[in-house]
Design a protein around this motif. Structure first.
Motif, PDB file in Angstrom:
ATOM      1  N   LYS A 117       0.846  -1.188   0.000  1.00 42.46           N
ATOM      2  CA  LYS A 117       0.000   0.000   0.000  1.00 42.46           C
ATOM      3  C   LYS A 117       0.881   1.238   0.000  1.00 42.46           C
ATOM      4  O   LYS A 117       1.592   1.511   0.962  1.00 42.46           O
ATOM      5  N   GLU A 118       0.851   1.945  -1.120  1.00 46.02           N
ATOM      6  CA  GLU A 118       1.698   3.141  -1.223  1.00 46.02           C
ATOM      7  C   GLU A 118       1.128   4.274  -0.385  1.00 46.02           C
ATOM      8  O   GLU A 118      -0.094   4.465  -0.295  1.00 46.02           O
ATOM      9  N   LYS A 119       2.033   5.007   0.211  1.00 50.70           N
ATOM     10  CA  LYS A 119       1.643   6.204   0.973  1.00 50.70           C
ATOM     11  C   LYS A 119       2.640   7.283   0.559  1.00 50.70           C
ATOM     12  O   LYS A 119       3.815   7.223   0.925  1.00 50.70           O
ATOM     13  N   ILE A 120       2.168   8.201  -0.262  1.00 47.93           N
ATOM     14  CA  ILE A 120       3.073   9.181  -0.873  1.00 47.93           C
ATOM     15  C   ILE A 120       3.074  10.502  -0.103  1.00 47.93           C
ATOM     16  O   ILE A 120       2.011  11.024   0.252  1.00 47.93           O
ATOM     17  N   LEU A 121       4.270  10.998   0.109  1.00 47.51           N
ATOM     18  CA  LEU A 121       4.413  12.306   0.743  1.00 47.51           C
ATOM     19  C   LEU A 121       4.999  13.274  -0.285  1.00 47.51           C
ATOM     20  O   LEU A 121       6.084  13.035  -0.826  1.00 47.51           O
ATOM     21  N   VAL A 122       4.279  14.351  -0.558  1.00 49.89           N
ATOM     22  CA  VAL A 122       4.766  15.340  -1.520  1.00 49.89           C
ATOM     23  C   VAL A 122       5.323  16.537  -0.743  1.00 49.89           C
ATOM     24  O   VAL A 122       4.619  17.137   0.070  1.00 49.89           O
ATOM     25  N   ALA A 123       6.597  16.841  -0.984  1.00 53.12           N
ATOM     26  CA  ALA A 123       7.216  17.977  -0.307  1.00 53.12           C
ATOM     27  C   ALA A 123       6.816  19.255  -1.031  1.00 53.12           C
ATOM     28  O   ALA A 123       7.090  19.405  -2.222  1.00 53.12           O
ATOM     29  N   VAL A 124       6.148  20.147  -0.311  1.00 55.98           N
ATOM     30  CA  VAL A 124       5.658  21.376  -0.953  1.00 55.98           C
ATOM     31  C   VAL A 124       6.285  22.603  -0.294  1.00 55.98           C
ATOM     32  O   VAL A 124       6.581  22.612   0.893  1.00 55.98           O
ATOM     33  N   SER A 125       6.471  23.644  -1.129  1.00 56.57           N
ATOM     34  CA  SER A 125       7.113  24.856  -0.611  1.00 56.57           C
ATOM     35  C   SER A 125       6.315  26.111  -0.918  1.00 56.57           C
ATOM     36  O   SER A 125       6.674  27.192  -0.475  1.00 56.57           O
ATOM     37  N   GLY A 126       5.254  25.971  -1.690  1.00 54.64           N
ATOM     38  CA  GLY A 126       4.484  27.146  -2.104  1.00 54.64           C
ATOM     39  C   GLY A 126       4.980  27.708  -3.434  1.00 54.64           C
ATOM     40  O   GLY A 126       4.327  28.554  -4.035  1.00 54.64           O
ATOM     41  N   GLY A 127       6.131  27.228  -3.902  1.00 48.62           N
ATOM     42  CA  GLY A 127       6.689  27.675  -5.187  1.00 48.62           C
ATOM     43  C   GLY A 127       5.998  26.976  -6.350  1.00 48.62           C
ATOM     44  O   GLY A 127       5.273  26.003  -6.166  1.00 48.62           O
ATOM     45  N   LYS A 128       6.290  27.452  -7.559  1.00 48.88           N
ATOM     46  CA  LYS A 128       5.581  26.939  -8.742  1.00 48.88           C
ATOM     47  C   LYS A 128       5.807  25.448  -8.958  1.00 48.88           C
ATOM     48  O   LYS A 128       4.896  24.725  -9.356  1.00 48.88           O
ATOM     49  N   ASP A 129       7.035  24.968  -8.701  1.00 44.51           N
ATOM     50  CA  ASP A 129       7.353  23.576  -9.029  1.00 44.51           C
ATOM     51  C   ASP A 129       6.561  22.583  -8.171  1.00 44.51           C
ATOM     52  O   ASP A 129       5.923  21.680  -8.703  1.00 44.51           O
TER      53      ASP A 129
END
Ligand code: SF4
Ligand code: ZN
Ligand code: ZN
Length: 395
Positions: free
Chosen positions: A54-66
Motif C-alpha cells: 500500500k503506497e503512501k506518498i508524501l509530496v514535499a511542498v514549498s508554495g513555489g511553482k514547481d
C-alpha cells in the motif's frame, strides 16, 4: 499560419508550444495532457507504484511553482486512488514574510485539492531558523574583521544559505516520512534545477553526487524513504507554462536569500539551451542511460551506511551532517558573546571528537551539490571524502 497541434491523434487547434525534447507542436490543452503523461511515464517506468504494497506518498511542498504544479499533476494522476499527503517545512524565513506567504499558497492549494497538509515547524524541531543562520554568519563575518576565524567558523561563513536550508529540508522531510510510514517522497525539482546541480558536480568531479543525480533515489533502508523527482525531465519553462495554464496559485516572489553561486550555473544551463534547443534535456537523458550505469558500478562499493550516533538517522559518519551543523549552531547561537571569542578561547568549544575534524566539518555528505561555494579546494574535498571512506548517504 502557425503550426497545428499534433498530439498522437489529430487536433484542430493551433499549436502554442513546440516541446524542445520531442519537437511536438501542441495546443494548450494537449500540452497539459502531455506534461501529465510524461510524469506518469516516469513514475510507471520506474515501477514506483508498487501494487503489492500500500503506497503512501508524501509530496514535499514549498508554495513555489514547481511543487505546486507537481501536486496538481499528481492529483490529476492519482486523485484519491493512492494515499497522498503534503508536507511543508516551515523554515521561519521572516524576511519579507516569505515562509508565511509560502505556507498560505500551499494551504490554499491543498484545501482546494483536498490533500492533507502537514507542517514541520523548524523552530520547534531544532530551535533555530534560517534567519538565525544568517545572523550568526553575520556575527562571524564581523568577528573576522578583527580576529582570525577558526577553520569551522570560516567554513560556516563561506557556506551558502541554500546549502544549510537544503540540508534542513532534506533531513526533516525524510525524518517526517520515515516516522509516519510514508513509502515514497516526491519532490518538485525541475530539469533546470537538476541540470544546474549536475554541472556543479561535474566541475568538481564529485562522482558520489553525480551517481545520485537522477529522477529516482531508491533505498531499502527504512530510515531513508525512497525519493522521486517526477519533474526531472521537465524544464522550468514547461513548469511555468503548466502553472500558468492551470492557474495554479503559487508564491511569485523569490526567497530573500536566493543569491547563491548556483544562480550563475543556472544561467549557463539556460545559455546552453539557447544555443541548441533541447540540449539540456538530451544531456540529462543520455547521462542517465549511458554514463551513469558505468559510474554506479565504480562508485557502488563506497556506499555503505551506519546510523548517526546523535539522532539515529542514516549517516556515513559518526554524526550526520545535519546534527553536526545543528550542534555547531546551538553552541554559538545560545551564547551571548558568540562570534566574538578569540581562537584560543574557541578551542574550549570543541564540538566533536578529534577524529571527525580532519575533513570539512560542514560539508554535507548528503548535499545536493559538492560545494556550497567554490572557496574550498575542490580536489582536497573530494579526496578527503574518498580517503576517509565516508560515504554519501541519502540525498
Ligand atoms: Fe532555502 Fe535557498 Fe530556497 Fe531560500 S532560496 S528557501 S534559502 S533553499
Ligand atoms: Zn491539441
Ligand atoms: Zn544525526
Amino acid at each position: 499560419m502557425g503550426r497545428r497541434c499534433f498530439f498522437f491523434t489529430e487536433c484542430d487547434a493551433d499549436a502554442t508550444i513546440i516541446i524542445p525534447s520531442s519537437k511536438m507542436p501542441l495546443c494548450n490543452m494537449h500540452f497539459i495532457k502531455y506534461t501529465e503523461n510524461r510524469v506518469w511515464k516516469l513514475i510507471d517506468g520506474n515501477a514506483l507504484l508498487n501494487s503489492k504494497t500500500k503506497e503512501k506518498i508524501l509530496v514535499a511542498v514549498s508554495g513555489g511553482k514547481d511543487s505546486q504544479a507537481l501536486l496538481v499533476i499528481l492529483d490529476e494522476l492519482f486523485h484519491k486512488r493512492i494515499h497522498m499527503e503534503a508536507v511543508f517545512i516551515d523554515l521561519k524565513i521572516g524576511k519579507d514574510n516569505y515562509s508565511e506567504n509560502s505556507l498560505r499558497y500551499t494551504k490554499e492549494l491543498c484545501d482546494k485539492l483536498d490533500i492533507p497538509l502537514n507542517t514541520v515547524n523548524i523552530m520547534e524541531e531544532q530551535q533555530y531558523s534560517i534567519d538565525d543562520i544568517i545572523s550568526l554568519k553575520q556575527r562571524f563575518h564581523e568577528k573576522g574583521k578583527s580576529n582570525r576565524l577558526s577553520k569551522k567558523e570560516s567554513e560556516f561563513v563561506s557556506r551558502g544559505e541554500c546549502s544549510f536550508c537544503g540540508e534542513i529540508k532534506r533531513y526533516h522531510i525524510n525524518k517526517f516520512a520515515a516516522e509516519n510510514g510514508f513509502t515514497k517522497v516526491y519532490t518538485g525539482h525541475n530539469m533546470n534545477d537538476e541540470a544546474t546541480k549536475f554541472l556543479q558536480n561535474l566541475i568538481s568531479m564529485n562522482l558520489l553526487l553525480l551517481v545520485r543525480s537522477g529522477p529516482v533515489l531508491d533505498s531499502n533502508n527504512e530510515q531513508a524513504v525512497p525519493r522521486l523527482k517526477p519533474l526531472y525531465f521537465i524544464s522550468e519553462q514547461e513548469v511555468i507554462l503548466y502553472t500558468y495554464l492551470k492557474k495554479i496559485p503559487h508564491i511569485e516572489t523569490n526567497c530573500p536569500y536566493s543569491k547563491t553561486p548556483s544562480k550563475k550555473f543556472r544561467k549557463i544551463i539556460e545559455d546552453i539551451d539557447g544555443v541548441q534547443n533541447g540540449a539540456i534535456y538530451s544531456l540529462m537523458k543520455k547521462y542517465q542511460k549511458t554514463l551513469k550505469p558505468l559510474l554506479v558500478n565504480s562508485v557502488q562499493e563506497l556506499n555503505t551506511y551506519s546510523k548517526c550516533n546523535k539522532c539515529g538517522m542514516l549517516s556515513s559518519r559518526k554524526k550526520c551532517a545535519y546534527c553536526r551543523t545543528t550542534e555547531f549552531i546551538h553552541k554559538y547561537l545560545f551564547m551571548a558573546d558568540a562570534g566574538t571569542k578569540t581562537d584560543s578561547e574557541e578551542n574550549e568549544f570543541n564540538l566533536e571528537s578529534s577524529s571527525d575534524h580532519d575533513s570539512s566539518y560542514f560539508i554535507s555528505e548528503d548535499s545536493d551539490f559538492a560545494l556550497p561555494d567554490f572557496q574550498n579546494d575542490v580536489q582536497d574535498f573530494y579526496m578527503d571524502e574518498l580517503n576517509e571512506e565516508e560515504k554519501s548517504d541519502f540525498e
